[in-house]
Design a protein around this motif. Structure first.
Motif, PDB file in Angstrom:
ATOM      1  N   GLY A 458      52.233  69.962  75.848  1.00  0.00           N
ATOM      2  CA  GLY A 458      52.709  70.378  74.537  1.00  0.00           C
ATOM      3  C   GLY A 458      54.117  70.948  74.600  1.00  0.00           C
ATOM      4  O   GLY A 458      54.801  70.888  75.635  1.00  0.00           O
ATOM      5  N   SER A 489      48.971  73.970  76.208  1.00  0.00           N
ATOM      6  CA  SER A 489      48.394  73.969  74.857  1.00  0.00           C
ATOM      7  C   SER A 489      46.908  73.620  74.927  1.00  0.00           C
ATOM      8  O   SER A 489      46.460  72.897  75.815  1.00  0.00           O
ATOM      9  N   GLU A 491      43.344  73.051  72.082  1.00  0.00           N
ATOM     10  CA  GLU A 491      42.821  73.017  70.709  1.00  0.00           C
ATOM     11  C   GLU A 491      41.446  73.674  70.681  1.00  0.00           C
ATOM     12  O   GLU A 491      40.473  73.120  71.164  1.00  0.00           O
ATOM     13  N   ASN A 494      40.750  73.283  66.160  1.00  0.00           N
ATOM     14  CA  ASN A 494      41.130  72.011  65.528  1.00  0.00           C
ATOM     15  C   ASN A 494      42.044  72.206  64.323  1.00  0.00           C
ATOM     16  O   ASN A 494      42.006  71.447  63.366  1.00  0.00           O
ATOM     17  N   ALA A 496      46.216  73.235  63.226  1.00  0.00           N
ATOM     18  CA  ALA A 496      47.572  73.491  63.697  1.00  0.00           C
ATOM     19  C   ALA A 496      47.994  74.894  63.234  1.00  0.00           C
ATOM     20  O   ALA A 496      47.552  75.349  62.166  1.00  0.00           O
ATOM     21  N   PHE A 498      48.474  74.736  67.520  1.00  0.00           N
ATOM     22  CA  PHE A 498      47.513  74.835  68.606  1.00  0.00           C
ATOM     23  C   PHE A 498      47.563  76.218  69.249  1.00  0.00           C
ATOM     24  O   PHE A 498      48.534  76.971  69.114  1.00  0.00           O
ATOM     25  N   GLU A 499      46.509  76.517  69.991  1.00  0.00           N
ATOM     26  CA  GLU A 499      46.511  77.722  70.805  1.00  0.00           C
ATOM     27  C   GLU A 499      47.170  77.403  72.156  1.00  0.00           C
ATOM     28  O   GLU A 499      47.300  76.234  72.546  1.00  0.00           O
ATOM     29  N   TYR A 500      47.546  78.442  72.872  1.00  0.00           N
ATOM     30  CA  TYR A 500      48.225  78.265  74.161  1.00  0.00           C
ATOM     31  C   TYR A 500      47.640  79.236  75.192  1.00  0.00           C
ATOM     32  O   TYR A 500      47.400  80.409  74.890  1.00  0.00           O
TER      33      TYR A 500
END
Length: 572
Positions: A458, A489, A491, A494, A496, A498-500
């Protein structure tokens, strides 16, 4: 040996007053930030001169050979100033260097150098042939005079404080305010110290009596120490050397050698014909001395093993230096024992005169570019790095900062430039190590920090970059310990953005943090491995970089009772 009691007291007190005024001026330059403030090379030089030169005059000046003493002191003063200038130069830039260790070592070594040098100067200024008899007498007179004069000055200060507090208790603050002003107590305490020296210089016969008293006390300690040394050497073959190295044995042996040499000189003092013990005990003592080279060999073996395993450090350099000096003393005494047997004290006098000069010269050299341990250690560390024996990320950066002064600072700046592209996280560690929150320009920049992050999947949103940077700067101490950064990154919901997952490989473990978007802003929460806090295994870095991150539903869902929500914490 001349009796210095005829020196005019007014002259000595005047020297003390001038010393106090100079020290006050130097203190005010730091407090009010005028020259030589922020120029440590001049500050170290002036402080060295202001403390050492007047004190040596207070102890060594006499009415019979005053001009001779002053002539000899002129080149010595110049030498002390140059040494102070060099040592001050080692803490530039002063705002970025922790020089506490350097300062402690500098003060200690210069005290020894000035103390040893003064004994020789007192004889040279009197045009006497240097003899151990005079050196011994001057050493104890100078030491006890300084100690008692210092005690007198402290007692005088205590009386002033009592005076001020008593009047303050009845709401008269004038005296307390006066006595705690720097412009008052610097010259007053210096004069008190000088007056104390005047008092005890006129009581040299009392000092000599105290010297004889400590000889009587140490006679018993020397016998016990020699007995311990012999018994330890006998027991060593049965225990082996391994337990000795595991408990810092090299240092303990050096301490034993130092104490034995000190007690021998304190007991036998200055008379080659002296026999403070019966003949059998006398021989027992020199038997213990004859064994000292064996201890020196054992200590050297242990020290060489540490150097071979871990390279040079300031402590190991000093250990080698102290070992060298003690070994020279020991070998000199052993030669006397082998050649002269019961009359070995004649060799002790010769060895002590020569080694006194050696110790004096060495104490000056360690504060000069000729024997600068900090440069040696930096060169050793960089040599190991260039030969691939250690990795740049494994360098003890805090040691470079706290123990190696300017050579350490300059070496880290060069490393930062060399690895700027190949290892940006190293640059972040170095920059943050010297950062000052009060000086924004010294902090790690956002671009520098983001460049150090390894993006595994990502792209990092700009607002997340800002948030990551803010979090890092807020806990800047973590940046000094983090060797590498990774971000990936993931998901989870689900939606936007995304998480990291953000992984920080620190000096001792790994730290894993989840960054997520909520209520229009980025937030974070820590993660812990199930069953233990933190992720400490080295192999986890490779797993994190190469594995696909999967989600797993919790075994126990949350429970809601009315408006109350509960999370089940279970180890099963």
């Amino acid at each position: 040996m001349d009796n210095p009691s005829n020196v005019p007291a007014k002259l000595l007190v005047l020297i003390s007053l001038l010393q106090g005024l100079i020290l006050l001026l130097l203190h005010q330059s730091i407090e009010f930030e005028f020259w030589p403030y922020q120029q440590p090379q001049w500050l170290f030089s002036f402080y060295t001169l202001a403390i050492a030169a007047p004190t040596m005059l207070l102890l060594g000046l006499n009415d019979q050979h005053g001009m001779s003493m002053l002539k000899i002191m002129l080149p010595i003063t110049l030498l002390l100033g140059l040494i102070g200038f060099y040592m001050g130069y080692q803490v530039i830039p002063i705002a970025s260097i922790n020089y506490s260790q350097l300062l402690v070592i500098y003060i200690f070594t210069m005290l020894i150098a000035c103390f040893k040098g003064l004994m020789y100067l007192q004889q040279l200024s009197s045009n006497e042939t240097i003899s151990y008899h005079s050196l011994f007498s001057w050493s104890w007179r100078n030491f006890l005079t300084l100690a008692l004069a210092g005690l007198f000055a402290v007692s005088f200060w205590g009386v002033l404080m009592l005076w001020g507090e008593l009047f303050k208790a009845i709401e008269i603050d004038f005296f307390h305010t006066l006595f705690t002003e720097k412009w008052f107590y610097y010259p007053i305490l210096s004069m008190a110290f000088g007056f104390g020296i005047v008092i005890f210089r006129n009581l040299s016969h009392v000092i000599d009596t105290i010297t004889r008293l400590q000889q009587a006390l140490m006679k018993f300690l020397l016998v016990a120490l020699v007995l311990v040394a012999i018994l330890f050497l006998v027991a060593l073959p049965f225990s082996g050397l391994e337990p000795l190295w595991n408990s810092g044995g090299s240092t303990l042996i050096l301490w034993m050698m130092l104490l034995m040499l000190f007690f021998v000189n304190a007991v036998y003092q200055d008379d080659p014909q002296a026999r403070p013990y019966p003949i059998l005990l006398h021989r027992f003592i020199y038997l213990g001395l004859a064994l000292l080279p064996i201890y020196a060999a054992i200590s050297f073996y242990g020290l060489s093993l540490r150097v071979e395993q871990y390279g040079w450090s300031i402590a190991r350099c000093w250990a080698l230096l102290i070992w060298s000096l003690l070994t020279l003393f020991s070998i000199g005494y052993l030669v006397g024992v082998l050649k002269l047997r019961d009359n070995w004290l004649q060799q002790l006098n010769v060895v002590n005169i020569a080694m006194g000069i050696v110790v004096l010269v060495v104490m000056l050299l360690v504060n000069s570019p000729l024997l600068d341990f900090r440069k040696w250690v930096v060169e050793s560390q960089l040599a190991q790095l260039s030969q691939g024996e250690i990795n740049a990320n494994d360098l003890e950066l805090n040691y470079f900062k706290n123990s190696l002064a300017a050579p350490g600072f300059n070496a880290l700046q060069e490393l930062k430039q060399q690895h700027e592209e190949s290892n940006p996280s190293l640059g972040v560690r170095i920059t943050s190590l010297y950062a000052n929150k009060k000086v924004p320009s010294s902090l790690v920049s956002e671009d520098e920090f983001i460049a150090a992050i390894n993006v595994l999947s990502g792209e990092i949103p700009d607002d997340l970059k800002e948030y990551l940077y803010e979090q890092a700067v807020h806990s800047g101490w973590r940046m000094t310990r983090t060797k590498s950064y990774y971000i990936k990154s993931i998901e989870l919901n689900n939606q936007a953005p995304f998480e990291y997952l953000f992984l920080e490989k620190t000096t001792h473990s790994n730290s894993l943090t989840l960054y997520f978007w909520q209520d229009g802003k980025w937030l974070n929460t820590g993660l812990s491995k199930q069953g233990q806090h933190g992720v400490g295994k080295e192999g986890f870095i490779d797993v994190f970089k190469n594995s696909v991150i999967q989600q797993r539903a919790p075994k126990w869902p949350d429970i809601k009772i009315g408006d109350y929500e509960f999370q089940i914490n279970s180890r099963y």
